[in-house]
Structure formats: C-alpha cells, structure tokens
Write an enzyme that holds these catalytic residues in place. Structure first.
Site, mmCIF file in Angstrom:
data_model
loop_
_atom_site.group_PDB
_atom_site.id
_atom_site.type_symbol
_atom_site.label_atom_id
_atom_site.label_comp_id
_atom_site.label_asym_id
_atom_site.label_seq_id
_atom_site.Cartn_x
_atom_site.Cartn_y
_atom_site.Cartn_z
ATOM 1 N N SER A 87 0.861 -1.177 0.000
ATOM 2 C CA SER A 87 0.000 0.000 0.000
ATOM 3 C C SER A 87 0.899 1.229 0.000
ATOM 4 O O SER A 87 2.082 1.143 0.353
ATOM 5 C CB SER A 87 -0.876 -0.001 1.260
ATOM 6 O OG SER A 87 -1.495 1.246 1.468
ATOM 7 N N TYR A 120 -1.889 -1.322 10.163
ATOM 8 C CA TYR A 120 -1.940 -1.394 8.705
ATOM 9 C C TYR A 120 -0.632 -0.885 8.099
ATOM 10 O O TYR A 120 -0.012 -1.554 7.270
ATOM 11 C CB TYR A 120 -3.125 -0.582 8.179
ATOM 12 C CG TYR A 120 -3.356 -0.741 6.690
ATOM 13 C CD1 TYR A 120 -3.941 -1.899 6.182
ATOM 14 C CD2 TYR A 120 -2.972 0.252 5.792
ATOM 15 C CE1 TYR A 120 -4.142 -2.065 4.823
ATOM 16 C CE2 TYR A 120 -3.179 0.097 4.432
ATOM 17 C CZ TYR A 120 -3.768 -1.061 3.955
ATOM 18 O OH TYR A 120 -3.955 -1.219 2.594
#
Length: 291
Positions: free
Chosen positions: A144, A157
């Site tokens: 990401s 995350y």
C-alpha cells in the site's frame, strides 16, 4: 503470445477487489488462475465469473494466516495445473484503527497475521513449487502507499504494509538467481471493501472492546476515501504493465510522488546531520550497501 500464457498463478484474497482485478487481468493474458479466499461465497461467484470468460480457474478456501492451509492450496493448484509460476499475496485487512492506546491487542495480531504472515507463508509455501518447475516465475506482494510512510491512527496497517515492502526488497535480491521476479504493489485508494474486512475476522482475533468514537470516525473517513478511489480494473492493467517491465515498486497513484520524495528528503537531511555529529566523526567515511 503473452509470456504468461499457459502458466499458473495463485492469488490470495482473489474473490473480489484488487485480487479479482489482478485475476481478470492475468486470465486475459492466458494464465491458469487459482483464486484463494476465506470468503467461500464470494469465491464461488468469482470462479463462476472467470469460467464464463473462458479463463481456466479453480477456487480454494484459504485463511492466509494458516501455513497448513497455504500448503493445501499449493497442492490443489499443482494437481489441477501441474506447475505453479506465480504467487500474488493480495489478501489484506485494516486491523484496528484509532489512537494507539485504544487499539486492542487482538486487532494488532489480526492485522499482522493476515497482512504480514499471510505474505510470509505464501512465499514460503509457493516458492519451492516455482523453483521446482525451473522456468522462473513471479512474486507479487500487495502492500500500500501506507507502506511508504506512517499513517496516523493506522498503526497496524502501516506497519504491516511497510514490512511487506521491506520483505519484497530483500526477496528481489534473494530470488534473482532463480529467475523469480519480485514486485511490490503500493496502490493508493482503490474501490474495495477493505474497510469492511471485519466481516471475515476470525474468532481468535475478536475483541470484547467496543470501537472508540475516534476509531469509528477514522474508519468512516477512510471508507469515504476508498469509495472515491480508482476502479480495481485499473490496478489489474497496471500490474500487467509492471510485470512485463520487471518493476520492483509498482505504483498506481503518481500524485503521491511528492509526499514520498519529501520523506526521502527528510531522511537524507537526517544523514547530513549525522555526518556533522562529532560523536560519529570516525564513521563518516564508511559506506554500506543494504541490498
């Protein structure tokens, strides 16, 4: 003819979103597709869709945080298609969000189990199969833009995705001699159900603590940005482009370039300050190669 034609890819989290978009793109290149997902209903729908498009495909239930489940998927893929040439480690979850003191240990373990250990188990399991067929292959890890810098209130995350970037950098060097190309996909916001990943949260990672108001606010803001993100199909096409050109870092949102450059400049400035430190005077002329 595409260099992917007739070869086999295992794609975790392949029932929808980015994983399914990559499956569509690779299937369009003539690959055999093994869709693996914890969501069996979504998996069945995805397999049916690809079959209707004449893509050779099978579905396999997979909890990516279970190494033995990965082995079962690899064996199933090998039985069906003989050889395996690619693993796409796509499955991911948000983990808990919000101020760190309000995040649960269960949320951290869930995020790390799926986002990090799922990638580790995928590579550990599938790479021996890729090496065995002796034609080289590909590892595509989905990280990401959060893997390129910290994200406020999104600790697990960002931490897990940063780890995936670092693993990919190391594996890029490790598997060169085997002809296995390694890429790490770092998308920005894409129209997926990432903020609904609690639907597949295993019982062992459930927490009795109710989400805080700030955590709920952060989740709502993130979900709104995802809703306005790019179509997953764009990501699928970008992946084909990047795999064809052997890219290590695969970006989908050029607009993040300035933010990443700014981070790199801050790091460079920190090294400049270290060079001026009397404490480190004896180390200034030493150089090191991290890769």
């Amino acid at each position: 003819m595409s260099k992917f034609a007739g070869k086999t890819a295992i794609i975790s989290g392949g029932a929808e979103g980015i994983g399914f978009a990559i499956a569509e793109a690779l299937g369009g290149q003539g690959m055999n597709i093994v869709l693996a997902d914890i969501d069996t209903d979504g998996l069945a729908r995805a397999v049916t869709t690809l079959k209707e498009r004449d893509v050779p495909v099978i579905g396999a239930e997979l909890d990516v945080g279970d190494a033995s489940a990965w082995q079962a998927v690899a064996e199933q893929a090998s039985r069906e298609f003989a050889s395996i040439h690619m693993v796409v480690n796509n499955a991911g979850v948000t983990g808990d969000a919000g101020p760190i003191e309000q995040q649960s240990s269960e949320g951290w373990m869930w995020g790390l189990n799926v986002n990090l250990m799922g990638v580790v188990y995928g590579v550990q399991t599938v790479v021996p199969y890729i090496k065995e067929q002796g034609q080289g292959g590909w590892i595509l890890n989905v990280a990401s833009m959060a893997g390129m810098g910290g994200v406020r209130y999104g600790g697990v995350y960002a931490a897990s995705k940063t780890a995936v970037v670092a693993l990919s950098e190391g594996w890029f060097q490790e598997f060169k001699a085997d002809g296995i190309a390694v890429s790490v996909l770092c998308p920005g916001f894409v129209q997926t159900r990432i903020f609904d990943s609690d639907r597949n949260r295993q019982a062992r990672f459930q927490s009795d603590a109710a989400p805080s108001a700030s955590a709920a606010k952060h989740r709502a803001e993130g979900a709104a940005m995802v809703k306005n993100g790019i179509d997953p199909a764009v990501v699928g096409r970008r992946v084909i482009e990047a795999l064809n050109s052997g890219e290590l870092y695969v970006f989908t949102h050029p607009g993040y370039r300035d933010a990443v450059r700014e981070r790199a400049m801050r790091i460079d400035e920190a090294f400049a300050r270290a060079e001026q430190s009397p404490v480190l005077a004896d180390l200034v002329n030493q150089s090191h190669d991290m890769l």
